[in-house]
Motif scaffolding. Structure first.
Motif, PDB file in Angstrom:
ATOM      1  N   VAL A 208      -4.638  11.033  -4.572  1.00 58.10           N
ATOM      2  CA  VAL A 208      -4.686  10.031  -5.636  1.00 58.10           C
ATOM      3  C   VAL A 208      -3.996  10.534  -6.900  1.00 58.10           C
TER       4      VAL A 208
ATOM      5  N   GLU B  18       1.184   2.052   0.464  1.00 58.63           N
ATOM      6  CA  GLU B  18       0.923   3.243  -0.347  1.00 58.63           C
ATOM      7  C   GLU B  18       2.193   3.857  -0.951  1.00 58.63           C
TER       8      GLU B  18
ATOM      9  N   ARG C  10       4.757   2.790  -2.843  1.00 56.50           N
ATOM     10  CA  ARG C  10       5.073   2.556  -4.254  1.00 56.50           C
ATOM     11  C   ARG C  10       4.211   3.429  -5.165  1.00 56.50           C
ATOM     12  N   HIS C  11       2.902   3.458  -4.910  1.00 61.95           N
ATOM     13  CA  HIS C  11       2.000   4.267  -5.731  1.00 61.95           C
ATOM     14  C   HIS C  11       2.335   5.760  -5.612  1.00 61.95           C
TER      15      HIS C  11
ATOM     16  N   GLN D 213       5.381   6.594  -7.629  1.00 59.27           N
ATOM     17  CA  GLN D 213       5.030   6.606  -9.055  1.00 59.27           C
ATOM     18  C   GLN D 213       4.316   7.904  -9.416  1.00 59.27           C
ATOM     19  N   MET D 214       3.414   8.358  -8.534  1.00 59.68           N
ATOM     20  CA  MET D 214       2.695   9.597  -8.774  1.00 59.68           C
ATOM     21  C   MET D 214       3.664  10.784  -8.801  1.00 59.68           C
TER      22      MET D 214
END
Length: 97
Positions: free
Chosen positions: A20, A49, A51-52, A55-56
């Motif tokens: 996360v 998952e 895209r996230h 970004q991370m």
């Protein structure tokens, strides 16, 4: 596995669940780079998952990250085995030498 524990000979890390936080990701993949040794990390993601995760990764140096994608025909064929394998290995740490 304890934070900061050095396990000699770890050359690959496979994340079966997406971290996360960037800090968690860096900690996990850091297992492969102890004492300047080379290594690889693989994170298995579902389409929703990606895209996230990207970004991370912007929060860390991700210049060496490569993006691989498997055709849905392959992933559909392996889904049941993957689900059972992750269930059986939940909480297990593998040491390969």
């Amino acid at each position: 596995m304890t934070r900061g524990m050095d396990v000699e000979g770890v050359a690959n890390v496979v994340n079966y669940d997406m971290p996360v936080y960037a800090k968690t990701y860096v900690h996990r993949v850091g297992r492969t780079a102890r004492a300047g040794q080379p290594g690889s990390s693989y994170t298995l993601l579902r389409k929703e998952e990606v895209r996230h995760f990207k970004q991370m990764l912007k929060k860390v140096d991700n210049s060496k990250c490569k993006d691989y994608s498997l055709p849905s025909s392959v992933t559909e064929e392996l889904y049941e085995s993957y689900t059972e394998g992750t269930r059986l290995t939940q909480g297990v740490v593998f040491f390969l030498g």
